[in-house]
Enzyme design. Sequence first.
Site, PDB file in Angstrom:
ATOM      1  N   THR A 145       4.141   0.582  -2.601  1.00 45.21           N
ATOM      2  CA  THR A 145       2.879   0.922  -2.359  1.00 45.21           C
ATOM      3  C   THR A 145       1.948   0.585  -3.550  1.00 45.21           C
ATOM      4  OG1 THR A 145       3.738   2.363  -0.670  1.00 45.21           O
ATOM      5  CG2 THR A 145       1.385   2.817  -1.275  1.00 45.21           C
ATOM      6  N   LYS A 219      -0.758  -0.257   4.738  1.00 46.08           N
ATOM      7  CA  LYS A 219       0.110   0.988   4.298  1.00 46.08           C
ATOM      8  C   LYS A 219      -0.958   2.139   4.011  1.00 46.08           C
ATOM      9  CE  LYS A 219       3.286   3.904   2.772  1.00 46.08           C
ATOM     10  NZ  LYS A 219       4.071   3.542   1.653  1.00 46.08           N
TER      11      LYS A 219
END
Length: 316
Positions: A145, A219
């Site tokens: 991420t 995300k």
Amino acid sequence: MWLSLLLRSLRHSHSHSHSLISVPPTAHLRRSMATSTVTSAAETISPSNTRLGWIGTGVMGRSMCAHLINAGYALTIFTRTQPKAQPLLDMGAQWAPTPMAVAAQSDVVFSIVGYPSDVRHVLLHPSSGALSGLRPGGVLVDMTTSEPSLAVEIHSAAAALSCSSVDAPVSGGDRGAKNASLSIFAGGDGPTVRRLAPVFSLLGRVNYMGGPGKGQFAKLANQITIASTMVGLIEGLIYAHKAGLDLSLYLDAISTWRGRIEIAGSECENMGLALPGLALAQQLYLSLKAHGEGDLGTQALILALERLNNVSLEKA
């Protein structure tokens, strides 16, 4: 961490919207299919024709690597602390001393590390990064991420060397990694993502979100939903406790997540967005950091709300 990255990305995207989001997906895919030399639909990835590399074998990466080894893929790995990789070496993985050495022995290199600075180091460092060792036609797949702008930068750097890259952060946590049930948000050239589908299917379900950086944007949007929902979830737990409910029964119908609030907050700031629910979650997260609890995951927001209400759900 993901909150600050999200705010930063939103501001960046707002000021560079033409370069990041103005290309229609269909036009982008047509251009990719016309120019790419490494995403031939005729070649299906399999253990017999594709060598895989992996950078980062923490709790998530270790389980994900195990799925690839069990599927028969030759896997070369690197992590900062070699003893942590020993279970994978015992399964048949090969060790490499640097990310560059991993790439030199791989056709596709995956990475899942801690922070964007780590991503930059393991992929783009000029003397030890994976891209410096990747052959033309190779692919980088970053599952950390991270920042959407960094994903775009990696994609450009890879393209300049006749390679490809995909940003593919995941949702599902440790359990999803262990059970091969992760949600994978993929950004990059469509044909490349489709070519990687056999490998992604060993880890979970891949969702193609668009061009470079779009996997990271997806995300972080997911993390915004999680952060705001988490606050409501914890408030529900506190209410249930005060109402005298059996929390074990209440929790039977509830799931929790892990996420990085800082990146999301940063990306929202970059885009000039006002998201009050996320802002509240960020303030609670800052309270956690002040108490030395910033690395415990989004679910640790419960600690901040426990302190505000002078209750302990753990005892309940």
